[in-house]
Scaffold this motif. Structure first.
Motif, PDB file in Angstrom:
ATOM      1  N   GLU A  90       0.833  -1.206   0.000  1.00 34.07           N
ATOM      2  CA  GLU A  90       0.000   0.000   0.000  1.00 34.07           C
ATOM      3  C   GLU A  90       0.869   1.259   0.000  1.00 34.07           C
ATOM      4  N   SER A 133       0.998   4.223  -2.841  1.00 30.26           N
ATOM      5  CA  SER A 133       0.744   5.629  -2.516  1.00 30.26           C
ATOM      6  C   SER A 133       1.870   6.516  -3.044  1.00 30.26           C
ATOM      7  N   GLN A 181       1.512   6.930  -6.793  1.00 29.50           N
ATOM      8  CA  GLN A 181       0.465   7.888  -7.131  1.00 29.50           C
ATOM      9  C   GLN A 181       0.963   9.315  -6.931  1.00 29.50           C
ATOM     10  N   CYS A 225      -4.936   4.570 -11.197  1.00 27.33           N
ATOM     11  CA  CYS A 225      -5.953   4.598 -10.142  1.00 27.33           C
ATOM     12  C   CYS A 225      -7.021   3.535 -10.366  1.00 27.33           C
ATOM     13  N   ARG A 251      -7.315   3.092  -6.332  1.00 27.94           N
ATOM     14  CA  ARG A 251      -7.031   4.330  -5.610  1.00 27.94           C
ATOM     15  C   ARG A 251      -7.988   5.428  -6.068  1.00 27.94           C
TER      16      ARG A 251
END
Length: 520
Positions: free
Chosen positions: A308, A312, A315, A370, A375
């Motif tokens: 995770e 992140s 992104q 995404c 996400r």
């Protein structure tokens, strides 16, 4: 286990807008300079302009001060109230009366001290922006002036490079160590760290007043190795350490978790928190198995698994790329509006078109990312003040025009690009800078390790090298930390008067992965 996270969206919006306004102001002033021929006249004009810029930036900061101070104040008060409310249940279960931070002088004093310290740090950081921006403006002007006066570059090409450098440089804050950060990054880190440290201090004060000796630490995926060793465990805040393990949890000291150190618990960008723990009454929030699973690679993207935390960070990287390209496009548009030179205006519009192509590809890649990872798209992190609806529409049209230029490039039914010149049997060859219009040249390199890498070079409608696609990392993984196997692209921008093109390196876009999937 609950963890309060303050919303800094509005606060960051103030400083992101400040940066965009500063960049636009620098671009407008540079275009109005004219770059007079006499050195003495130029020096006088540029110094006067830089002085006005400095004063204007100070005013821009002052215009935002009251609003930012009010927002920081609210964040600290909310954090204090939330912290006490979250911990009240545990303390009440242990027989302690509920507390109200508004009526508790000790905790309120801790909250106010943290607020004042953070506000002072933030003001000191932001105040450096005027100096760093003025210096950047002077350096850009001097470089452009020297390029033009020496005859090495035309006025138009010097300005094109200066506009891009100003857009990419943006507005910075400078730390006492000399380290620089974009103004919104510095403000976010300063405020979130200050809020987090103060909330932790309030929780600690409440626990001490209640006679609680231990705090249980929260845990999250992707924690730094030095933090991962103590997350989900206990820390002793009072008395002598007498037991190493309580309820299956290891007990650490404040020193061992780095409390009060920027590198430790509640230091820079630390997302951990703590809550009161009463042995014999409290129950651990995490099992050893749950903590072990936090770093599992469980999220899929392009056939690979990631944690995770890794997702992140990927992104955030994509969002930064979109924002950088938007800022560059906005600066180019602003420059084109503020020049009467037809040659320069056309050059700036051409640069705007090239940036628009990359921007739309970056947005498409981020959208696909995404969707694959589940996400939520964070539009705020992609916003640029000067990049409004009209600029966005121009970018879409520019993208379409650029795509039309490559209309003669052909594709297979599966979407992969058709190679016009296969040079793999030639071994290692020198790739020409200029070749046939719309050519796609495929080559192969065999390294000493025996590893082979297939590359492609794409030429534009004028026959100039435009894009290179590399299927690997040239056996230099540290220099090319892209994709799965180091696959990356090079984008080339040709500027009149330069012997070599300007080159940018980056991750392959979604469309590039499809077009060149047969060699990846």
């Amino acid at each position: 286990m609950q963890n309060y996270e303050p919303d800094v969206t509005q606060l960051l919006g103030l400083y992101q807008q400040l940066e965009d306004d500063i960049v636009a102001d620098m671009v407008r002033r540079m275009l109005r300079m004219g770059f007079v021929s006499e050195t003495t006249a130029y020096q006088a004009e540029v110094l006067q302009t830089a002085g006005i810029l400095y004063d204007d930036i100070l005013q821009m900061i002052a215009d935002r001060t009251d609003a930012s101070v009010a927002q920081v104040r609210v964040m600290f008060e909310d954090a204090g109230v939330q912290t006490v409310e979250i911990d009240n249940d545990t303390h009440e279960a242990a027989g302690e009366a509920p507390a109200d931070i508004r009526q508790d002088g000790g905790m309120k004093q801790v909250l106010d001290a943290g607020y004042r310290k953070t506000l002072g740090t933030m003001r000191n950081l932001v105040s450096t922006t005027a100096n760093t921006t003025q210096t950047a403006f002077l350096q850009a002007c001097d470089r452009a002036y020297m390029q033009v006066s020496s005859g090495a570059f035309s006025y138009q090409d010097a300005i094109r490079m200066a506009v891009r450098n100003l857009a990419d440089g943006g507005a910075y804050v400078t730390y006492p160590t000399g380290h620089r950060d974009r103004i919104d990054v510095a403000v976010r880190r300063c405020v979130l760290t200050g809020v987090g440290q103060t909330a932790a201090a309030v929780a600690k004060k409440r626990a001490e007043d209640s006679g609680c000796q231990y705090m249980e630490l929260t845990a999250h995926g992707g924690a730094r190795p030095e933090h991962a060793r103590w997350q989900g465990q206990l820390v002793q805040i009072q008395g002598k350490r007498t037991r190493k393990v309580i309820d299956g949890l290891k007990v650490f000291t404040l020193q061992e978790i780095g409390y009060g150190d920027g590198r430790g618990f509640k230091g820079w960008n630390c997302r951990h928190n703590w809550h009161p723990y009463y042995p014999g009454l409290s129950t651990p929030n995490y099992t050893p198995e749950e903590i072990a699973r936090l770093d599992e690679k469980s999220i899929s993207y392009n056939g690979e698994k990631y944690t995770e935390y890794e997702i992140s960070q990927m992104q955030r990287k994509g969002e930064r790329k979109v924002r950088t390209l938007k800022r560059r496009a906005a600066a180019l548009e602003e420059a084109a509006k503020n020049t009467d030179d037809p040659v320069l205006k056309q050059s700036l519009n051409d640069d705007f078109s090239a940036v628009s192509v990359r921007l739309k590809d970056a947005e498409k890649t981020l959208k696909d990312f995404c969707q694959q990872t589940g996400r939520r798209r964070d539009a705020f992190r992609e916003q640029v003040n000067g990049f409004g609806r009209s600029t966005a529409q121009r970018a879409v049209q520019a993208k379409k025009r650029e795509v039309d230029k490559y209309s003669k490039i052909r594709y297979n039914k599966n979407g992969t690009i058709i190679v016009t010149d296969d040079w793999k049997d030639r071994g290692k060859v020198a790739i020409p800078k200029k070749y046939k219009p719309n050519a796609v040249v495929e080559t192969v390199v065999t390294y000493k390790s025996g590893k082979k890498q297939i590359d492609r070079t794409i030429y534009d409608h004028n026959g100039m090298m435009k894009i290179q696609i590399h299927s690997g990392d040239h056996c230099k993984p540290k220099a090319h930390p892209y994709g799965t196997n180091g696959e990356h692209h090079h984008y080339y921008t040709w500027i009149e008067g330069e012997k070599h093109p300007r080159r940018e390196t980056g991750d392959l876009t979604e469309s590039e992965r499809k077009e060149h999937g047969d060699i990846l």
